[in-house]
Design an enzyme around this catalytic site. Structure first.
Site, PDB file in Angstrom:
ATOM      1  N   GLU A   1       5.069  -0.354   1.245  1.00 23.34           N
ATOM      2  CA  GLU A   1       4.911   0.201   2.596  1.00 23.34           C
ATOM      3  C   GLU A   1       5.960  -0.361   3.552  1.00 23.34           C
ATOM      4  O   GLU A   1       6.331  -1.529   3.446  1.00 23.34           O
ATOM      5  CB  GLU A   1       3.530  -0.186   3.138  1.00 23.34           C
ATOM      6  CG  GLU A   1       2.401   0.431   2.357  1.00 23.34           C
ATOM      7  CD  GLU A   1       1.068  -0.286   2.535  1.00 23.34           C
ATOM      8  OE1 GLU A   1       0.049   0.403   2.521  1.00 23.34           O
ATOM      9  OE2 GLU A   1       1.062  -1.515   2.684  1.00 23.34           O
TER      10      GLU A   1
ATOM     11  N   ASP B   1      -7.434  -1.821   1.875  1.00 23.31           N
ATOM     12  CA  ASP B   1      -6.322  -1.573   2.792  1.00 23.31           C
ATOM     13  C   ASP B   1      -5.390  -0.484   2.280  1.00 23.31           C
ATOM     14  O   ASP B   1      -4.205  -0.491   2.548  1.00 23.31           O
ATOM     15  CB  ASP B   1      -5.541  -2.880   3.045  1.00 23.31           C
ATOM     16  CG  ASP B   1      -4.944  -3.475   1.785  1.00 23.31           C
ATOM     17  OD1 ASP B   1      -5.252  -2.973   0.681  1.00 23.31           O
ATOM     18  OD2 ASP B   1      -4.159  -4.433   1.890  1.00 23.31           O
TER      19      ASP B   1
END
Ligand code: NAD
Length: 356
Positions: free
Chosen positions: A70, A241
């Protein structure tokens, strides 16, 4: 003060301060891990209080069956920051970290980088600081006992941050791997925390005012079921998450007051992905700014649905940037081309050939 680039204008920079893993550890040792986490928590709180001055977007992921990479960018109009981070739950079986990262802070007026840092250790520090900061507003007053389910890389930092910011003294640890819990207890042996290794998650949460879940598994897991959670508990849910990766049974969410970082991202990645987007959640920045309350009653179940947001990494990088002039633990990274004439970049290449 050590020789520094920190008080120079970006146009005067000849190098970028670089914090390697080795130097991050030296910086942490120089001031103490608890002091670092308290400092990062202060910087996060300060940045969350000026939430509206930040550019905000959900992080940009690249998914694979094994995990995710990410990019997490943000800017306050003067400074830009981003983190590159991965999450690969199967990595530890190959001797690799589940989470690794690095990050950059840059001057937005010139575009020049001001800091390049490792962020594997820094992510663990900021995640723990962030959890403890939220718990200061959400956990029952005078909490002394925390259950921690998932005793991997993040867990030691979580325990130490809760000791420093909340005064936690008792840790009840549970992991599928007893080896992981033994490692955690060994690392915390001289920390002032009393660690009890538990055989089940149910056993771990016995008598705990705070329950932290920080497991790693790329699936919709149920680490906590509804019947395990009594009234008045604060849940610090850290491990869920990513899309398709959660830790709590949906019924717990329905009984809890849910606090989030950035709802648009949490709804994609957090426990919140189990609920409709219009289910009420409270944004933490409003709690820190004093416009909405945190915990309001003894019986309330509060849930921090933590996923990790770019402004926390921005704050952690700012903290490190401000720390470096005091410690001097960084290297000079030759990352900026500086030809005598800014337009004569190729001339610089030619001259380097002559010099060589
Ligand atoms: P890790 O792989 O080092 O440790 C995870 C631990 O969880 C392992 O010891 C594993 O045995 C244990 N575990 C897995 N399933 C379990 C279960 N059902 N019951 C009990 N224990 C179980 O990972 P880590 O670096 O400590 O990260 C933990 C999680 O936190 C990851 O999912 C990571 O993505 C997440 N994380 C979140 C944030 C955030 O800001 N919210 C930041 C960093 C990491």
């Amino acid at each position: 003060m050590t020789e520094t680039v920190f008080n120079l204008k970006p146009s005067e920079l000849a190098y970028v301060p670089f914090v390697s893993v080795d130097n991050m550890m030296r910086n942490v040792r120089a001031v103490g891990v608890e002091t670092v986490m308290r400092g990062i928590a202060d910087y996060i709180e300060e940045d969350f209080r000026r939430w509206e001055s930040f550019d905000k977007k959900p992080r940009i992921p690249a998914h694979a069956p094994e995990g995710v990479i990410e990019l997490m960018p943000t800017s306050d109009g003067k400074t830009f920051g981003f983190k590159y981070v991965n999450g690969h739950p199967g990595n530890t079986s190959d001797g690799l970290q589940t989470v690794t990262g690095f990050g950059v802070l840059s001057d937005l007026t010139t575009g020049y980088p001001l800091l390049f840092s490792e962020m594997t250790i820094l992510t663990a520090l900021r995640t723990a600081a962030n959890s403890a900061l939220a718990a200061k507003y959400l956990a029952p007053k005078g909490s002394k006992t925390m259950a921690i389910i998932g005793n991997g890389a993040q867990s030691d930092f979580q325990c130490l941050a809760f000791k420093e910011l909340l005064g936690i003294t008792e840790i009840r640890a549970y992991d599928l791997s007893t080896e992981a819990s033994v490692r955690l207890a060994r690392n915390l042996a001289h920390s002032g925390l009393n660690v009890t290794i538990c055989k089940t998650a149910e056993d771990a949460i016995e008598g705990a005012e705070i329950v932290t879940t920080v497991t790693a598994d790329k699936k919709l897991a149920t680490i906590l079921t509804d019947n395990m959670i009594g009234s008045g508990v604060h849940i610090n849910a850290v491990g869920g998450d990513c899309p398709g990766k959660t830790e709590l049974h949906r019924d717990i969410l329905l009984r809890s007051d849910i606090f989030v970082e950035f709802p648009d991202q949490t709804h994609i990645e957090g426990e919140f992905q189990q609920l409709d987007r219009d289910h009420p959640v409270t944004e933490l920045w409003q709690v820190y700014a004093g416009t909405v309350p945190g915990r309001t009653s003894q019986d309330q179940i509060t849930l921090f649905d933590s996923v990790g947001f770019a402004i926390e990494d921005f704050a952690a990088l700012r903290y490190v940037h401000d720390l470096l002039p005091k410690t001097g633990h960084f290297e000079k990274l030759d990352l900026l081309a500086d030809p005598d004439d800014p337009r004569d970049l190729y001339g610089m290449v030619l001259r380097s050939a002559h010099a060589a």
